[in-house]
Design an enzyme around this catalytic site. Structure first.
Site, PDB file in Angstrom:
ATOM      1  N   CYS A   1     -66.740  32.135  55.553  1.00 27.47           N
ATOM      2  CA  CYS A   1     -65.581  33.034  55.599  1.00 27.47           C
ATOM      3  C   CYS A   1     -64.594  32.549  56.657  1.00 27.47           C
ATOM      4  O   CYS A   1     -64.916  31.694  57.486  1.00 27.47           O
ATOM      5  CB  CYS A   1     -66.027  34.466  55.866  1.00 27.47           C
TER       6      CYS A   1
ATOM      7  N   GLY B   1     -75.695  61.537  46.037  1.00 29.47           N
ATOM      8  CA  GLY B   1     -76.357  62.439  46.979  1.00 29.47           C
ATOM      9  C   GLY B   1     -77.471  61.799  47.769  1.00 29.47           C
ATOM     10  O   GLY B   1     -78.291  62.484  48.362  1.00 29.47           O
TER      11      GLY B   1
ATOM     12  N   CYS C   1     -72.306  30.868  56.618  1.00 35.50           N
ATOM     13  CA  CYS C   1     -71.146  31.575  56.051  1.00 35.50           C
ATOM     14  C   CYS C   1     -69.901  30.693  56.105  1.00 35.50           C
ATOM     15  O   CYS C   1     -69.714  29.928  57.047  1.00 35.50           O
ATOM     16  CB  CYS C   1     -70.908  32.867  56.819  1.00 35.50           C
TER      17      CYS C   1
ATOM     18  N   GLN D   1     -77.966  64.035  40.226  1.00 32.76           N
ATOM     19  CA  GLN D   1     -78.142  64.694  41.524  1.00 32.76           C
ATOM     20  C   GLN D   1     -79.572  65.225  41.626  1.00 32.76           C
ATOM     21  O   GLN D   1     -80.439  64.825  40.858  1.00 32.76           O
ATOM     22  CB  GLN D   1     -77.094  65.814  41.674  1.00 32.76           C
TER      23      GLN D   1
ATOM     24  N   CYS E   1     -65.939  32.791  60.275  1.00 33.90           N
ATOM     25  CA  CYS E   1     -66.956  31.796  60.624  1.00 33.90           C
ATOM     26  C   CYS E   1     -66.380  30.385  60.661  1.00 33.90           C
ATOM     27  O   CYS E   1     -66.837  29.544  61.423  1.00 33.90           O
ATOM     28  CB  CYS E   1     -68.133  31.881  59.653  1.00 33.90           C
TER      29      CYS E   1
ATOM     30  N   ASP F   1     -71.708  50.717  46.882  1.00 29.70           N
ATOM     31  CA  ASP F   1     -70.560  50.777  47.787  1.00 29.70           C
ATOM     32  C   ASP F   1     -71.071  51.280  49.119  1.00 29.70           C
ATOM     33  O   ASP F   1     -72.066  52.018  49.160  1.00 29.70           O
ATOM     34  CB  ASP F   1     -69.498  51.747  47.265  1.00 29.70           C
TER      35      ASP F   1
ATOM     36  N   ASP G   1     -64.053  57.501  43.244  1.00 25.38           N
ATOM     37  CA  ASP G   1     -64.957  58.636  43.382  1.00 25.38           C
ATOM     38  C   ASP G   1     -64.141  59.901  43.142  1.00 25.38           C
ATOM     39  O   ASP G   1     -62.941  59.933  43.368  1.00 25.38           O
ATOM     40  CB  ASP G   1     -65.612  58.618  44.768  1.00 25.38           C
ATOM     41  N   SER G   2     -64.831  60.940  42.668  1.00 23.07           N
ATOM     42  CA  SER G   2     -64.121  62.107  42.142  1.00 23.07           C
ATOM     43  C   SER G   2     -63.604  63.041  43.215  1.00 23.07           C
ATOM     44  O   SER G   2     -62.745  63.864  42.963  1.00 23.07           O
ATOM     45  CB  SER G   2     -65.085  62.893  41.266  1.00 23.07           C
ATOM     46  N   GLY G   3     -64.157  62.950  44.412  1.00 24.18           N
ATOM     47  CA  GLY G   3     -63.785  63.891  45.454  1.00 24.18           C
ATOM     48  C   GLY G   3     -64.871  64.906  45.743  1.00 24.18           C
ATOM     49  O   GLY G   3     -64.796  65.646  46.720  1.00 24.18           O
ATOM     50  N   GLY G   4     -65.880  64.942  44.891  1.00 23.49           N
ATOM     51  CA  GLY G   4     -66.957  65.906  45.098  1.00 23.49           C
ATOM     52  C   GLY G   4     -67.603  65.759  46.464  1.00 23.49           C
ATOM     53  O   GLY G   4     -67.764  66.728  47.199  1.00 23.49           O
ATOM     54  N   PHE G   5     -67.924  64.545  46.813  1.00 25.63           N
ATOM     55  CA  PHE G   5     -68.608  64.312  48.084  1.00 25.63           C
ATOM     56  C   PHE G   5     -67.749  64.784  49.260  1.00 25.63           C
ATOM     57  O   PHE G   5     -68.240  65.432  50.183  1.00 25.63           O
ATOM     58  CB  PHE G   5     -68.922  62.817  48.222  1.00 25.63           C
TER      59      PHE G   5
ATOM     60  N   HIS H   1     -65.940  39.143  57.842  1.00 33.00           N
ATOM     61  CA  HIS H   1     -67.220  38.423  57.707  1.00 33.00           C
ATOM     62  C   HIS H   1     -68.263  39.290  56.998  1.00 33.00           C
ATOM     63  O   HIS H   1     -68.964  38.829  56.095  1.00 33.00           O
ATOM     64  CB  HIS H   1     -67.755  37.973  59.066  1.00 33.00           C
TER      65      HIS H   1
ATOM     66  N   ASP I   1     -68.786  66.187  40.934  1.00 33.19           N
ATOM     67  CA  ASP I   1     -70.136  66.706  41.126  1.00 33.19           C
ATOM     68  C   ASP I   1     -70.177  67.568  42.377  1.00 33.19           C
ATOM     69  O   ASP I   1     -69.264  67.533  43.195  1.00 33.19           O
ATOM     70  CB  ASP I   1     -71.149  65.553  41.252  1.00 33.19           C
TER      71      ASP I   1
HETATM   72 ZN   LIG Z   1     -68.600  34.668  58.057  1.00 32.99          ZN
END
Ligand SMILES: [Zn+2]
Length: 670
Positions: free
Chosen positions: A307, A217, A305, A190, A310, A267, A94-98, A336, A148
Site C-alpha cells: 500500500c 445484531g 504490504c 435476527q 508501506c 463490513d 444499511d437501512s437505518g435500523g441499527f 494500510h 430491522d
Molecule cells: Zn500497507
C-alpha cells in the site's frame, strides 16, 4: 428474478468456506470480500483513489445518516450516491435500523414505524420500512437492506423474540416496497444470542425471496465463541446459491473464522477506527505503533504490504506522527488497514479456489491473533530473551533471521534447514518431490506410510500434514511416523511459536502429549517414535516414503553409516520405497549404494544444486521420474577422496565392489 446473478465457484474441503461472484449494476463482486464503511458517503479520511486502489468492490453507506445529511433531496439531484461521491463501484446501504436503536436519544416504536429525533436539528422523524426503502432507492444503492429492529445480543429471550417478529413483518413490507426496482435487497436474520430464535428467524427470512441474506445484531456484546456458533448455525440454514453477509464483523481473525463458517461479505469500522488509535493489522499480527519499541525502526509496518503507506513511510516515521498528533497518520494507517482487509479477503478467496483453504486457515489463526509478538529488532529480542532462557532448551537454541525461527544444536553449532526458510524447504524437498499429495489420490487397502526421520521442529511433518489437509481429493489415509530421540527442539520451537508459524496447529502439541494425533476425518494419523532411530525403526509400520532429515554426520553420525543404511535397506528391499534427503555428499551416496539403494539426483535447495533420492530395488524397477546417477557420477566417485562410506572399517572394502558393480551403473541402465 435473481438480480445479482450469483455464482458459487468453490467450497473448501473440510470447511464451509466458499468463493463466489455476483454482479451488481456497477461491477462484478468477488467473494469473500470486505466492504469499507462509508457511513456518510465517505470512508473516513480516505480518498476515492485510495479505496479504488485497495481493491474495494463495495462500499457500505448508511440510510439513516444520509437521510439526515445531506438529505435524499440532494442525493437525488446528483443521481444518487454514485454521482454524489463519484464512486464507480457498488454501494450497499444499511437501512437505518441499527442506528435508530443504538444511538442515544429518545425513540418510540410502533408496528408501523420507529419515531426518533434528528441529531442534526432535533426534529421528530419517522422511519418505516417503506420510507427506508424509498430513501435507499433514491440513494441508488446496488444492494438495499431491509429495515430491522436491532436489539443488543444480551437482551432477555422475550424481548429478543418480539424484536425478531417485528423484523420479520418489516422484512415483508421492505420487499413489497422495493417493487419492480432493479436494485437488489438482502433480508436480515435476527434473534440476539438465542440459537432457537436464530434458527426460527433464518427459516422465516429465507422463505422470503431476497437476493441475499445477512446475519444482523451480532458484534454488539456477545463473546466471539457465541458469535461463531451463531454464525455457523445460521449460515448452514442460508441458501447455497445466494450471498451471505455478516453485518458489522469484525477483526481479521473474526473474518477468517466467519469465512470458515460460510460467510461471503463483511463490513466493519475497525480498519479506520483502530488506525486512528495507532493500530495496524499486518501479515505478522497486530501492531500498536505507539509502543516505544518502534521509535527507531526502519522498514514498513508490514513487509508483505504494497500500500502507499508501506511503500512510502518507515515505522519510525509513523510512530513520530502519532507522537505529535499529526492527523495524516490516521489517514495513512487507515489506508494500510483497509488494504490489509481487502488483501486478506482476496487471499482467502485464492486459497479456497486453489484447494488450500484448511492449511491457510490453520496457519492464519494464530498469526492474525498475534499482538506485537515480533516488532522489536529481532537480534535485540534474541539477546534479551536468551537471558531468560526462553530461547534455549537442552542442547538446542533458537536463532531468528527475517522473523523466521531456526533450531541450532549448540554442541555442534549445526542449524536445521539452515539455508532456506525451513517450511519452504520441507515443502519443496520432501512433500513435492515425493509427490505425496498425488500418491494419496489413489485409493489403497492400507494407509500410505511416511517416515519422518528427525522430527526436529516438525517442519517436514507439518508440511506433509498441511499439504494433505489442503488437498480435497485424498482417497487414501496417511500414517506419518516421526522419529526423534530428543524432543527439546520441538518443545523449544513451540515455546517460541511466533517464529515457527507451521506449528500453529493442534497436531504438534497433541503429538507431544500423547505420542499420537489423528485428524477429525480420521484420514491422517501422526505417530511419534521416541528414541534412537536405529532401534525404533523396527517398531514402526513399514514405510512407503522416507523423509530422511536428521542432523548431518557431524551431529547425528550413527544415522549416516554404512551399517545404518544396510539395516534400513533391509527393511525397504521387500517394498517400493523412496527416500528423500537433503545431502548430496559423495560418501553418503556411496554408503546408500553399497547398502543396496538406487540413487537419483534430488532437486536443489538454496545454494545446494542437488540433493539425494534413494530408491529400493523394487521402486527403481517400477516407473518413476527420477534421474538416476550414471557413469559420470561413478567416474567422479572413483577420483574422489571421499569414496569410503562413513563408519566403514579400514579392513572392510566390500563396499567398493558393491558401488562399482551396482546394477544402476550396468551398461545400458541409468
Ligand atoms: Zn500497507
Amino acid at each position: 428474478m435473481n438480480r445479482l446473478n450469483f455464482k458459487l465457484e468453490a467450497t473448501a474441503s473440510g470447511s464451509r468456506a466458499r468463493a463466489a461472484r455476483f454482479t451488481t449494476a456497477h461491477n462484478e463482486v468477488l467473494t469473500p470480500t470486505f466492504m469499507p464503511v462509508g457511513t456518510h458517503a465517505a470512508v473516513r479520511s480516505q480518498r476515492r483513489e485510495d479505496l479504488l486502489d485497495s481493491g474495494s468492490q463495495v462500499l457500505l453507506a448508511n440510510t439513516y445518516h444520509l437521510m439526515l445529511r445531506p438529505g435524499v433531496g440532494i442525493l437525488g439531484k446528483f443521481a444518487g450516491i454514485h454521482g454524489f461521491m463519484n464512486w464507480p463501484r457498488s454501494v450497499l446501504t444499511d437501512s437505518g435500523g441499527f442506528q435508530i436503536f443504538s444511538l442515544p436519544g429518545s425513540r418510540t416504536l410502533q408496528e408501523d414505524y420507529a419515531e426518533f429525533r434528528s441529531y442534526v436539528d432535533n426534529t421528530l422523524l419517522q422511519l418505516s420500512p417503506e420510507r427506508s426503502i424509498e430513501a435507499q432507492k433514491i440513494i441508488g444503492a446496488d444492494i438495499m437492506m431491509v429495515l430491522d429492529q436491532c436489539v443488543p445480543s444480551t437482551v432477555e429471550h422475550a424481548v429478543a423474540r418480539k424484536a425478531m417478529e417485528l423484523t420479520h413483518r418489516w422484512a415483508h413490507r421492505s420487499l413489497a416496497a422495493r417493487g419492480e426496482s432493479a436494485q437488489a435487497m438482502f433480508g436480515i436474520v435476527q434473534g440476539a444470542s438465542y440459537l432457537d430464535l436464530r434458527v426460527e428467524s433464518a427459516r422465516v427470512i429465507t422463505d422470503i425471496p431476497f437476493d441475499g441474506y445477512a446475519i444482523g445484531g451480532l458484534a454488539v456484546g456477545e463473546s466471539s465463541a457465541e458469535r461463531e456458533e451463531c454464525t455457523a448455525t445460521v449460515s448452514e440454514l442460508l441458501p447455497q446459491d445466494q450471498p451471505r453477509y455478516l453485518m458489522g464483523v469484525g477483526t481479521p481473525l473474526d473474518l477468517l473464522e466467519a469465512v470458515h463458517r460460510g460467510i461471503d461479505m463483511f463490513d466493519c469500522i475497525l480498519p479506520t477506527s483502530l488506525g486512528q488509535q495507532g493500530l495496524a493489522f499486518t501479515s505478522l499480527g497486530r501492531r500498536d505503533l505507539r509502543r516505544a519499541a518502534y521509535r527507531d525502526k526502519d522498514g514498513p509496518i508490514d513487509p508483505a504490504c504494497v500500500c502507499y503507506t508501506c511503500r512510502t513511510h518507515s515505522i519510525a516515521y509513523l510512530f513520530h506522527l502519532l507522537r505529535v498528533h499529526e492527523s495524516q497518520v490516521w489517514q495513512l494507517l487507515a489506508l494500510h488497514n483497509i488494504h490489509f482487509y481487502l488483501k486478506l479477503t482476496r487471499t482467502m478467496r485464492e486459497h479456497i479456489l486453489a484447494g488450500t483453504w484448511l492449511p491457510f486457515y490453520y496457519s492464519q489463526r494464530a498469526i492474525l491473533d498475534a499482538r506485537d509478538s515480533y516488532g522489536k529488532a529481532v537480534t535485540h529480542v534474541t539477546k534479551a530473551m536468551r537471558r531468560k532462557d526462553k530461547l534455549t532448551r537442552g542442547r538446542y537454541e533458537v536463532i531468528v533471521r527475517d522473523e523466521v525461527g531456526f533450531i541450532r544444536d549448540k554442541t555442534s553449532g549445526e542449524v536445521m534447514h539452515p539455508i532456506n526458510n525451513p517450511v519452504e524447504e520441507a515443502r519443496s524437498l520432501y512433500v513435492e518431490q515425493s509427490r505425496l499429495v498425488e500418491r494419496l489420490q489413489t485409493p489403497a487397502a492400507r494407509p500410505l506410510v511416511v517416515w519422518d526421520v528427525g522430527l526436529g521442529a516438525a517442519a517436514n511433518a507439518m508440511a506433509a500434514i498441511l499439504a494433505v489437509e489442503g488437498s480435497p481429493h485424498a482417497q487414501r489415509p496417511m500414517t506419518l511416523v516421526s522419529f526423534e530421540n530428543d524432543l527439546d527442539s520441538l518443545e523449544l520451537a513451540l515455546a517460541n511459536i511466533g517464529w515457527f508459524t507451521h506449528l500453529h496447529h493442534a497436531a504438534p502439541r497433541e503429538l507431544l502429549a500423547s505420542d499420537r494425533w489423528i485428524n477429525r476425518a480420521g484420514t491422517v494419523e501422526w505417530l511419534l517414535q521416541k528414541g534412537d532411530f536405529a532401534a525404533r525403526k523396527f517398531a514402526a509400520p513399514a514405510p512407503d516414503l522416507i523423509f530422511f532429515d536428521p542432523f548431518s554426520f557431524k551431529t547425528d553420525s550413527s544415522l549416516w553409516t554404512l551399517a545404518a543404511f544396510r539395516e534400513l535397506a533391509g527393511l525397504c528391499t521387500p517394498r517400493k520405497v523412496e527416500l528423500f534427503t537433503y545431502t548430496s555428499s559423495t560418501s553418503v551416496r556411496a554408503a546408500m549404494l553399497a547398502a543396496g539403494f538406487h540413487i537419483a539426483r534430488g532437486r536443489g535447495t538454496g545454494a545446494k544444486t542437488e540433493t539425494t533420492i534413494g530408491l529400493s530395488p523394487l521402486a527403481a524397477a517400477a516407473a518413476h521420474s527420477h534421474e538416476l546417477l550414471g557413469a559420470e557420477w561413478l567416474a567422479k566417485w572413483r577420483r574422489s577422496d571421499a569414496q569410503a562410506p562413513h563408519g566403514s572399517l579400514p579392513g572392510d572394502t566390500s563396499w567398493h565392489a558393491a558401488v562399482s558393480g551396482h546394477p544402476q551403473f550396468a551398461a545400458g541402465s541409468g
